[in-house]
Design a protein around this motif. Sequence first.
Motif, PDB file in Angstrom:
ATOM      1  N   LEU A  17      43.661  25.298  35.750  1.00  0.00           N
ATOM      2  CA  LEU A  17      44.657  24.300  36.155  1.00  0.00           C
ATOM      3  C   LEU A  17      44.915  24.358  37.654  1.00  0.00           C
ATOM      4  O   LEU A  17      45.048  23.318  38.317  1.00  0.00           O
ATOM      5  CB  LEU A  17      45.972  24.520  35.388  1.00  0.00           C
ATOM      6  CG  LEU A  17      47.148  23.634  35.808  1.00  0.00           C
ATOM      7  CD1 LEU A  17      46.820  22.160  35.624  1.00  0.00           C
ATOM      8  CD2 LEU A  17      48.407  24.010  35.027  1.00  0.00           C
ATOM      9  N   ALA A  18      44.982  25.570  38.197  1.00  0.00           N
ATOM     10  CA  ALA A  18      45.185  25.719  39.647  1.00  0.00           C
ATOM     11  C   ALA A  18      44.036  25.075  40.418  1.00  0.00           C
ATOM     12  O   ALA A  18      44.252  24.496  41.498  1.00  0.00           O
ATOM     13  CB  ALA A  18      45.309  27.195  40.010  1.00  0.00           C
ATOM     14  N   GLN A  19      42.829  25.142  39.882  1.00  0.00           N
ATOM     15  CA  GLN A  19      41.689  24.506  40.545  1.00  0.00           C
ATOM     16  C   GLN A  19      41.817  22.982  40.516  1.00  0.00           C
ATOM     17  O   GLN A  19      41.509  22.305  41.501  1.00  0.00           O
ATOM     18  CB  GLN A  19      40.395  24.950  39.870  1.00  0.00           C
ATOM     19  CG  GLN A  19      40.100  26.432  40.033  1.00  0.00           C
ATOM     20  CD  GLN A  19      38.850  26.852  39.291  1.00  0.00           C
ATOM     21  OE1 GLN A  19      37.748  26.376  39.583  1.00  0.00           O
ATOM     22  NE2 GLN A  19      39.000  27.755  38.324  1.00  0.00           N
ATOM     23  N   TRP A  20      42.263  22.432  39.361  1.00  0.00           N
ATOM     24  CA  TRP A  20      42.477  20.988  39.291  1.00  0.00           C
ATOM     25  C   TRP A  20      43.551  20.546  40.281  1.00  0.00           C
ATOM     26  O   TRP A  20      43.421  19.511  40.943  1.00  0.00           O
ATOM     27  CB  TRP A  20      42.878  20.588  37.868  1.00  0.00           C
ATOM     28  CG  TRP A  20      41.739  20.436  36.919  1.00  0.00           C
ATOM     29  CD1 TRP A  20      41.489  21.188  35.802  1.00  0.00           C
ATOM     30  CD2 TRP A  20      40.677  19.475  36.989  1.00  0.00           C
ATOM     31  NE1 TRP A  20      40.345  20.746  35.185  1.00  0.00           N
ATOM     32  CE2 TRP A  20      39.830  19.692  35.873  1.00  0.00           C
ATOM     33  CE3 TRP A  20      40.372  18.445  37.869  1.00  0.00           C
ATOM     34  CZ2 TRP A  20      38.704  18.924  35.641  1.00  0.00           C
ATOM     35  CZ3 TRP A  20      39.242  17.675  37.626  1.00  0.00           C
ATOM     36  CH2 TRP A  20      38.424  17.919  36.533  1.00  0.00           C
ATOM     37  N   GLY A  70      34.916  19.684  43.763  1.00  0.00           N
ATOM     38  CA  GLY A  70      34.864  19.585  45.219  1.00  0.00           C
ATOM     39  C   GLY A  70      33.566  18.973  45.704  1.00  0.00           C
ATOM     40  O   GLY A  70      33.553  18.209  46.677  1.00  0.00           O
ATOM     41  N   GLY A  71      32.461  19.296  45.027  1.00  0.00           N
ATOM     42  CA  GLY A  71      31.177  18.711  45.394  1.00  0.00           C
ATOM     43  C   GLY A  71      31.159  17.206  45.166  1.00  0.00           C
ATOM     44  O   GLY A  71      30.667  16.445  46.006  1.00  0.00           O
ATOM     45  N   PHE A  89      38.006  35.375  38.278  1.00  0.00           N
ATOM     46  CA  PHE A  89      37.888  34.143  37.510  1.00  0.00           C
ATOM     47  C   PHE A  89      36.843  33.239  38.163  1.00  0.00           C
ATOM     48  O   PHE A  89      36.646  33.257  39.375  1.00  0.00           O
ATOM     49  CB  PHE A  89      39.232  33.427  37.445  1.00  0.00           C
ATOM     50  CG  PHE A  89      40.258  34.111  36.600  1.00  0.00           C
ATOM     51  CD1 PHE A  89      40.193  34.026  35.219  1.00  0.00           C
ATOM     52  CD2 PHE A  89      41.280  34.832  37.173  1.00  0.00           C
ATOM     53  CE1 PHE A  89      41.134  34.649  34.424  1.00  0.00           C
ATOM     54  CE2 PHE A  89      42.229  35.460  36.395  1.00  0.00           C
ATOM     55  CZ  PHE A  89      42.158  35.370  35.015  1.00  0.00           C
ATOM     56  N   ALA A  90      36.204  32.443  37.343  1.00  0.00           N
ATOM     57  CA  ALA A  90      35.175  31.542  37.852  1.00  0.00           C
ATOM     58  C   ALA A  90      35.802  30.363  38.579  1.00  0.00           C
ATOM     59  O   ALA A  90      36.873  29.890  38.213  1.00  0.00           O
ATOM     60  CB  ALA A  90      34.310  31.049  36.691  1.00  0.00           C
ATOM     61  N   LEU A  91      35.120  29.890  39.611  1.00  0.00           N
ATOM     62  CA  LEU A  91      35.570  28.729  40.387  1.00  0.00           C
ATOM     63  C   LEU A  91      34.714  27.504  40.076  1.00  0.00           C
ATOM     64  O   LEU A  91      34.559  26.615  40.917  1.00  0.00           O
ATOM     65  CB  LEU A  91      35.520  29.041  41.881  1.00  0.00           C
ATOM     66  CG  LEU A  91      36.507  30.102  42.379  1.00  0.00           C
ATOM     67  CD1 LEU A  91      36.234  30.421  43.842  1.00  0.00           C
ATOM     68  CD2 LEU A  91      37.942  29.631  42.196  1.00  0.00           C
ATOM     69  N   ARG A  92      34.175  27.456  38.886  1.00  0.00           N
ATOM     70  CA  ARG A  92      33.244  26.392  38.517  1.00  0.00           C
ATOM     71  C   ARG A  92      33.888  25.013  38.620  1.00  0.00           C
ATOM     72  O   ARG A  92      33.287  24.080  39.155  1.00  0.00           O
ATOM     73  CB  ARG A  92      32.746  26.635  37.093  1.00  0.00           C
ATOM     74  CG  ARG A  92      31.725  25.622  36.595  1.00  0.00           C
ATOM     75  CD  ARG A  92      31.122  26.078  35.278  1.00  0.00           C
ATOM     76  NE  ARG A  92      30.193  25.096  34.731  1.00  0.00           N
ATOM     77  CZ  ARG A  92      30.540  24.116  33.907  1.00  0.00           C
ATOM     78  NH1 ARG A  92      31.813  24.013  33.506  1.00  0.00           N
ATOM     79  NH2 ARG A  92      29.658  23.258  33.455  1.00  0.00           N
TER      80      ARG A  92
END
Length: 259
Positions: A107-110, A28-29, A19-22
Motif C-alpha cells: 500500500l505504501a508503494q501505491w 514507476g516504470g 520487502f519487495a519493491l515490485r
Amino acid sequence: MSINQTVSRGAVESARRPFALRTFMIGGGVLAAILIALRLYEQAFGWSTGLDSFSDEYRLYWNNLLVFSIPAAALAAIAVAGYMWRTRDRDMDAITPAEELRRYHVLAQWLALYGLALFIALSFFTEQTAVWHMTAVRDSDFTPSNIVTFYIAYPMFVVFGIAAYAYAATRLPFFAKGFSLPFMILLVGTFMTIPNVGFNEWGHTFWVLDEIFASPLHWGFAFFGWMALGCFGVALQILSRMRELMGPECVAVITSRRK
C-alpha cells in the motif's frame, strides 16, 4: 490474547528480510514511460502543429490525442478498480500479522506512486501550461499543453489514487471495515482539480487571465491540491496499525538491525 501477543515467528522473519519493491518498480516504470513519451511528443509536435486549432495537422496530432485520452483514462480507472475487486481477499480474518505487514508495504508503494504522479502533474505539467499561456496566443481551450496536462497527466494520478484506495479497501482489514476520512480527503480532494478545469477554462473564455495566475479563478487548483495533505492522516492510520501488528518483539528485531 492481544495482537502483540499473536505476533509469531513469521512477523519477525518478515522484519528481517527486505520487502519487495515490485509494485513501485513496475508502476514507476509505466508512469515514467508515459510521461517521457508525452514530453517528447510535445517537443516534436507542440509548436509545429499545435498553434492553429483549425488546421488539419492540429486535428491529426492533438484532437485525436484528446479524443483518445479521455476514454482511455476512464477505462484505466475502471480496469484498476475492477482488478482490485476481483482479486480481493475474501477471508481477511485469516490474514496473519506478517502478511498484513507485507500488504501495508505494498500500500505504501501505491501511495508513493500516487504522490509521484500527483507532484509531476500539479507542478511540472501545470507550470508548463502556464508558460504556454504566456508565450502563445491560443485560439482554443484545448491547447497542446492543456490536453497533456488536464486530460492525461491529471487523470493519471487519479488512476493511481483509485488503485491505492481499492487495494487498501480489498486487502487490509483496517480500511475494509469502513471509510477512511483522510484517505477520502486525499483522493476526492485532489480528484476535484479535474472538474475545476472546466470552471477554469470557462473563465478564460470570458476574461483575459493568461497572465493573471493569482486570480480567484485559479484558487480552486490550490484549494483542492492542498487536500493532498490528507496523506499525513493516512500515514498516521497506517503507522498506528503497523505498531499494533509488530509488537515489542518485532520492533526489537528491527532496532537491532540498525546497531
